[in-house]
Design a protein around this motif. Structure first.
Motif, PDB file in Angstrom:
ATOM      1  N   PRO A 214       0.797  -1.188  -0.017  1.00 14.68           N
ATOM      2  CA  PRO A 214      -0.088  -0.091  -0.175  1.00 14.68           C
ATOM      3  C   PRO A 214       0.927   1.407  -0.193  1.00 14.68           C
ATOM      4  O   PRO A 214       1.924   1.255   0.507  1.00 14.68           O
ATOM      5  CB  PRO A 214      -0.874  -0.197   1.291  1.00 14.68           C
ATOM      6  CG  PRO A 214      -0.581  -1.688   1.842  1.00 14.68           C
ATOM      7  CD  PRO A 214       0.681  -2.147   1.312  1.00 14.68           C
ATOM      8  N   ALA A 215       0.308   2.308  -0.605  1.00 19.07           N
ATOM      9  CA  ALA A 215       0.930   3.514  -0.501  1.00 19.07           C
ATOM     10  C   ALA A 215       1.143   4.162   0.862  1.00 19.07           C
ATOM     11  O   ALA A 215       0.108   4.156   1.711  1.00 19.07           O
ATOM     12  CB  ALA A 215       0.138   4.620  -1.483  1.00 19.07           C
ATOM     13  N   VAL A 216       2.375   4.574   1.500  1.00 20.45           N
ATOM     14  CA  VAL A 216       2.397   4.788   2.663  1.00 20.45           C
ATOM     15  C   VAL A 216       3.159   6.182   2.856  1.00 20.45           C
ATOM     16  O   VAL A 216       4.118   6.577   2.194  1.00 20.45           O
ATOM     17  CB  VAL A 216       3.213   3.808   3.480  1.00 20.45           C
ATOM     18  CG1 VAL A 216       3.373   4.263   4.872  1.00 20.45           C
ATOM     19  CG2 VAL A 216       2.531   2.666   3.559  1.00 20.45           C
ATOM     20  N   PRO A 217       2.564   7.261   3.676  1.00 25.10           N
ATOM     21  CA  PRO A 217       3.249   8.490   3.945  1.00 25.10           C
ATOM     22  C   PRO A 217       4.742   8.343   4.237  1.00 25.10           C
ATOM     23  O   PRO A 217       5.023   7.276   5.269  1.00 25.10           O
ATOM     24  CB  PRO A 217       2.390   9.326   4.896  1.00 25.10           C
ATOM     25  CG  PRO A 217       0.903   8.732   4.559  1.00 25.10           C
ATOM     26  CD  PRO A 217       1.209   7.252   4.284  1.00 25.10           C
ATOM     27  N   GLY A 218       5.711   9.134   3.989  1.00 23.69           N
ATOM     28  CA  GLY A 218       6.961   9.014   4.459  1.00 23.69           C
ATOM     29  C   GLY A 218       7.826   7.922   3.597  1.00 23.69           C
ATOM     30  O   GLY A 218       8.856   7.570   3.916  1.00 23.69           O
ATOM     31  N   ARG A 219       7.102   7.217   2.741  1.00 18.52           N
ATOM     32  CA  ARG A 219       7.696   5.988   2.016  1.00 18.52           C
ATOM     33  C   ARG A 219       7.420   6.284   0.447  1.00 18.52           C
ATOM     34  O   ARG A 219       6.632   6.162  -0.231  1.00 18.52           O
ATOM     35  CB  ARG A 219       7.204   4.717   2.314  1.00 18.52           C
ATOM     36  CG  ARG A 219       7.990   3.670   1.459  1.00 18.52           C
ATOM     37  CD  ARG A 219       7.123   2.068   1.748  1.00 18.52           C
ATOM     38  NE  ARG A 219       7.363   1.811   3.058  1.00 18.52           N
ATOM     39  CZ  ARG A 219       6.621   0.747   3.648  1.00 18.52           C
ATOM     40  NH1 ARG A 219       5.681   0.121   2.838  1.00 18.52           N
ATOM     41  NH2 ARG A 219       6.839   0.293   4.741  1.00 18.52           N
ATOM     42  N   LEU A 220       8.784   6.981  -0.016  1.00 15.66           N
ATOM     43  CA  LEU A 220       8.884   7.363  -1.420  1.00 15.66           C
ATOM     44  C   LEU A 220       8.857   6.150  -2.330  1.00 15.66           C
ATOM     45  O   LEU A 220       9.860   5.240  -2.168  1.00 15.66           O
ATOM     46  CB  LEU A 220       9.959   8.344  -1.651  1.00 15.66           C
ATOM     47  CG  LEU A 220      10.182   8.726  -2.932  1.00 15.66           C
ATOM     48  CD1 LEU A 220       9.012   9.652  -3.655  1.00 15.66           C
ATOM     49  CD2 LEU A 220      11.502   9.562  -3.052  1.00 15.66           C
TER      50      LEU A 220
END
Length: 310
Positions: A214-220
């Motif tokens: 999943p798309a996660v904030p702080g993980r580019l």
């Protein structure tokens, strides 16, 4: 009266002339100039090579007020069977004011290093802090350039080379080959990635997603492979739940397979130049897709010219 013959730099010399720190800065500057129309970079021209199996010749010209650059690259899939590189070519650089040829760089080296430097620009722009842990998917020539760039710019980072069981030995050999870079390199299972990491860089020619998390904030997420419309590295759901950026919107519309396969609305995709001029919302997941363009080759030529004092 003829001009002096331009100096020709081989692959090793080209690599030395375009260090990743200065190259990244030249790319960021070129991105803004490209957006303002100060750099002219048309779509690359692709010609088939008669008599070859899927062989092509790629022509990528670019002009600016200071220099003109033209990258000419051949891609011949049958070459490795004859102990020759698949990709060969050159970047010719001319003075814009006089048209005088200045020098010639090794084309594959320029491509590998400016591609990696573009990813490093993504790490600089789209993360709130310097990356401590980076995952790389792929162990080919693009991965070579990326670990070299990380070693130069983020030497304290740990780099995981993600692999499936069938490619584990190749990934292990990759880590051993680059042990001299001085960074922490280790192989990790693509299906069991570290619990915490700051960025993932995908460098494959996959036609099915290799990253489904999943798309996660702080993980580019930086997508470098999937350079044709039918290719895809990042799961569509992950793409759709991310703030999406791209280096070159013109090229992306027919080359950014991840966005094309996800049916991403192009009005919701932001360019690198726009990102430079605006505030980044780090509270949301971010994906940066790169497709490359001749403007980045011109940036590399500027970097080389400055380093060589030409």
């Amino acid at each position: 009266m003829s001009s002096p013959a331009p100096r020709v730099f081989n692959a090793e010399e080209t690599s030395q002339l375009i260090a990743f720190g200065p190259l990244r800065q030249h790319i960021l500057e070129a991105a803004s100039q490209y957006a303002r129309g100060e750099i002219h970079s048309p779509d690359r021209q692709v010609l088939t090579v008669p008599g070859s199996r899927d062989g092509v010749l790629l022509s990528m010209p670019c002009t600016a007020q200071d220099i003109c650059a033209h990258k000419l690259i051949s891609l011949l899939p049958d070459n490795p069977a004859h102990q020759r590189p698949t990709i060969q070519g050159m970047v010719s650089v001319l003075d814009s004011a006089t048209g005088v040829p200045l020098f010639v760089l090794d084309g594959p080296t320029v491509t590998a290093r400016r591609t990696a430097a573009l990813s490093m620009a993504g790490l600089q722009l789209f993360l709130e802090h310097e990356p401590r842990t980076i995952v790389i998917v792929g162990a080919g020539s693009q991965a070579d350039g990326h670990v070299q760039a990380i070693a130069e710019l983020y030497p304290e980072a740990t780099v995981h080379i993600a692999a499936r069981a069938q490619s584990w030995d190749k990934a292990q050999a990759f880590c051993e080959r680059h042990a001299g870079l001085g960074i922490r390199l280790q192989v990790t299972d693509l299906n069991q990635l570290p619990e915490q990491f700051d960025a993932i860089i995908t460098l494959t020619t996959a036609v099915e997603p290799v990253y489904h998390a999943p798309a996660v904030p702080g993980r580019l997420i930086i997508g470098v492979g999937a350079f044709r419309s039918h290719m895809v590295e990042i799961a569509p759901e992950t793409v759709m739940n991310s703030l999406c950026y791209v280096d070159d919107l013109v090229g992306a519309k027919h080359e950014a397979g991840d966005y094309i396969q996800a049916k991403k609305d192009w009005s919701q995709v932001t360019t690198l130049a726009q990102a430079i001029e605006s505030d980044i919302d780090y509270s949301r997941p971010i994906m940066f897709k790169t497709v490359g363009c001749a403007a980045w080759d011109l940036a590399a030529a500027r970097c080389a010219r400055a380093a060589a004092g030409l």
